[in-house]
Design a protein around this motif. Structure first.
Motif, mmCIF file in Angstrom:
data_model
loop_
_atom_site.group_PDB
_atom_site.id
_atom_site.type_symbol
_atom_site.label_atom_id
_atom_site.label_comp_id
_atom_site.label_asym_id
_atom_site.label_seq_id
_atom_site.Cartn_x
_atom_site.Cartn_y
_atom_site.Cartn_z
ATOM 1 N N SER A 209 -68.524 43.003 14.665
ATOM 2 C CA SER A 209 -68.505 43.412 13.261
ATOM 3 C C SER A 209 -69.391 42.543 12.373
ATOM 4 C CB SER A 209 -67.062 43.372 12.727
ATOM 5 O OG SER A 209 -66.227 44.243 13.457
ATOM 6 N N LYS B 254 -72.085 44.596 10.704
ATOM 7 C CA LYS B 254 -71.471 45.630 9.860
ATOM 8 C C LYS B 254 -70.847 45.034 8.603
ATOM 9 C CE LYS B 254 -69.232 48.914 11.937
ATOM 10 N NZ LYS B 254 -68.170 49.664 12.646
ATOM 11 N N LEU C 260 -73.509 51.202 4.177
ATOM 12 C CA LEU C 260 -73.530 51.600 5.585
ATOM 13 C C LEU C 260 -73.879 53.063 5.753
ATOM 14 C CD1 LEU C 260 -70.514 49.734 7.245
ATOM 15 C CD2 LEU C 260 -72.921 49.572 7.890
ATOM 16 N N PHE D 14 -76.324 47.535 16.312
ATOM 17 C CA PHE D 14 -75.654 46.387 15.704
ATOM 18 C C PHE D 14 -75.193 45.396 16.771
ATOM 19 C CE2 PHE D 14 -74.192 48.245 11.341
ATOM 20 C CZ PHE D 14 -75.517 48.482 11.028
ATOM 21 N N GLU E 185 -74.061 51.681 16.202
ATOM 22 C CA GLU E 185 -73.204 50.646 16.750
ATOM 23 C C GLU E 185 -73.875 49.902 17.902
ATOM 24 O OE1 GLU E 185 -70.215 49.640 15.430
ATOM 25 O OE2 GLU E 185 -70.968 50.965 13.859
#
Length: 418
Positions: A341, A344, A352, A371, A368
């Motif tokens: 995370s 994020k 986002l 990231f 994802e």
């Protein structure tokens, strides 16, 4: 004080353009070639031609002349501050092509613009960061300082301050040793380059304030360490000088070496041979520039924190940038920041959503995975290689403000980790 200098130049150039309108009342647009042949300053011509379409509308000319002259003043007196402000606005990174386009607005101090352009063209990064460009400018200033102080002489000093004197005297033959400018011009010019030791030299002049006028003669004497305290009393000059004048024509002493003043440090340009053998060669090889600009400067002070001595720069990009949300500080480096995370958490929900749309084509799984990779990288250079792949694959518009925001915040994140 500064506003008066700029306003006088704006008024002079408006008179030139207004004469054209008076002679051609039916014309509502001026072709570019008319500006080229006009009596406007070279800087203003260059600004208008690089900031306009094929024709310039009548109601735009005064605005562009004002912008050009404010930019000219700022760039002359504070080149580092001005370059970083115009090239990056409030962002920490920009697309290389955007920077290369804006560099065209700056037709002199080529040792800065050439060094920046060469660095950008030699790399294939999708974004150039403010930190990188700052290091290039600081490295160039370090190279200038070394060339200036080695065998310091009168001609080198005049070459160094030539552009500053041109703020008041349009032509070289309009000023001589007795000609003066506000000391604030000298002080800000040196502070912008972090030339602290040179600034300290002027403390030898008692009661010298930023509003004080200082002559070229006294600047040369101070820089050479030949100014004797007490020479000036109540603003009056003592009729003596350690500077040797040209007996044939005392008003045309110390010729300016335009290879330094307007040229580049690159040895690839043939400047020919100087007419006067006393003119010092201040250029350097491409290898020297590369070595200097790719080094991190030693204890460079942040001149951008000082707001004195500049005229507000009117820039559409700058105005637009001020409307955008300021980038928040990256989270501190902790063990927790390395989890999935970490990236994020840099963004709120609305941000986002925009990033997902603009960068990842609304593919949340792809986002994802990206990231997860980004959080494993230790440096910004590693991250940019991954981002470049994402941008090319998804055909991302790197000029989109949400994409720029995304890149800037990531850059800030890695800057705190390195």
């Amino acid at each position: 004080m500064f506003e008066n200098f700029v306003q006088n130049k704006i008024e002079k150039e408006n008179i030139i353009v207004n004469k054209f309108w008076e002679l051609n009342p039916s014309i509502k647009e001026i072709p570019r070639e008319v500006f080229v042949k006009s009596g406007l300053s070279d800087f203003t011509k260059n600004y208008i031609l690089n900031d306009s379409d094929e024709k310039i509308k009548k109601d735009e000319t005064e605005i562009k002349i004002e912008k050009a002259n404010k930019l000219y003043f700022n760039y002359t007196i504070r080149p580092k501050w001005t370059l970083l402000t115009i090239l990056f606005n409030n962002f920490e990174s920009r697309p290389p092509n955007d920077i290369l386009k804006k560099l065209k607005l700056f037709p002199f101090y080529n040792f800065y613009t050439d060094a920046i352009e060469n660095c950008i063209r030699s790399n294939s990064q999708i974004f150039s960061t403010k930190n990188e460009i700052t290091e290039i400018i600081d490295g160039t200033n370090d190279a200038i300082y070394q060339k200036l102080i080695i065998e310091l002489n009168n001609v080198k000093i005049k070459n160094f301050f030539h552009r500053i004197f041109k703020l008041r005297y349009d032509e070289e033959n309009e000023y001589n040793l007795e000609s003066a400018i506000p000391f604030s011009f000298v002080k800000i010019f040196l502070e912008d380059k972090s030339f602290t030791e040179l600034t300290k030299k002027f403390s030898v002049i008692k009661n010298l304030t930023e509003e004080s006028e200082i002559s070229l003669k006294d600047i040369i004497k101070v820089m050479n360490g030949k100014f004797t305290p007490g020479e000036k009393e109540k603003g009056k000059e003592v009729n003596k000088t350690d500077v040797k004048e040209n007996d044939e024509n005392k008003n045309k002493i110390l010729p300016v070496d335009h290879r330094f003043e307007e040229g580049t440090f690159s040895s690839s340009i043939d400047w020919g041979h100087p007419k006067d053998e006393t003119i010092e060669e201040l250029s350097m090889s491409e290898t020297e520039v590369r070595d200097k600009t790719h080094k991190k400067p030693n204890e460079q002070k942040d001149a951008l924190k000082k707001d004195k001595g500049h005229i507000e720069i009117y820039s559409e990009d700058l105005i637009e940038a001020n409307k955008t949300e300021h980038i928040k500080e990256a989270i501190p480096e902790t063990d927790e920041s390395r989890n999935k995370s970490a990236i994020k958490n840099l963004f709120n929900k609305k941000q986002l959503e925009k990033i997902s749309s603009q960068v990842y084509n609304s593919d949340l799984i792809n986002r994802e995975k990206s990231f997860d990779k980004l959080v494993r990288y230790e440096t910004w250079n590693e991250a940019t290689k991954h981002l470049k792949e994402i941008f090319q694959t998804n055909r991302v518009d790197i000029y989109n403000k949400d994409v720029i925001f995304f890149v800037n915040l990531l850059n800030n994140y890695y800057k705190h980790r390195e």
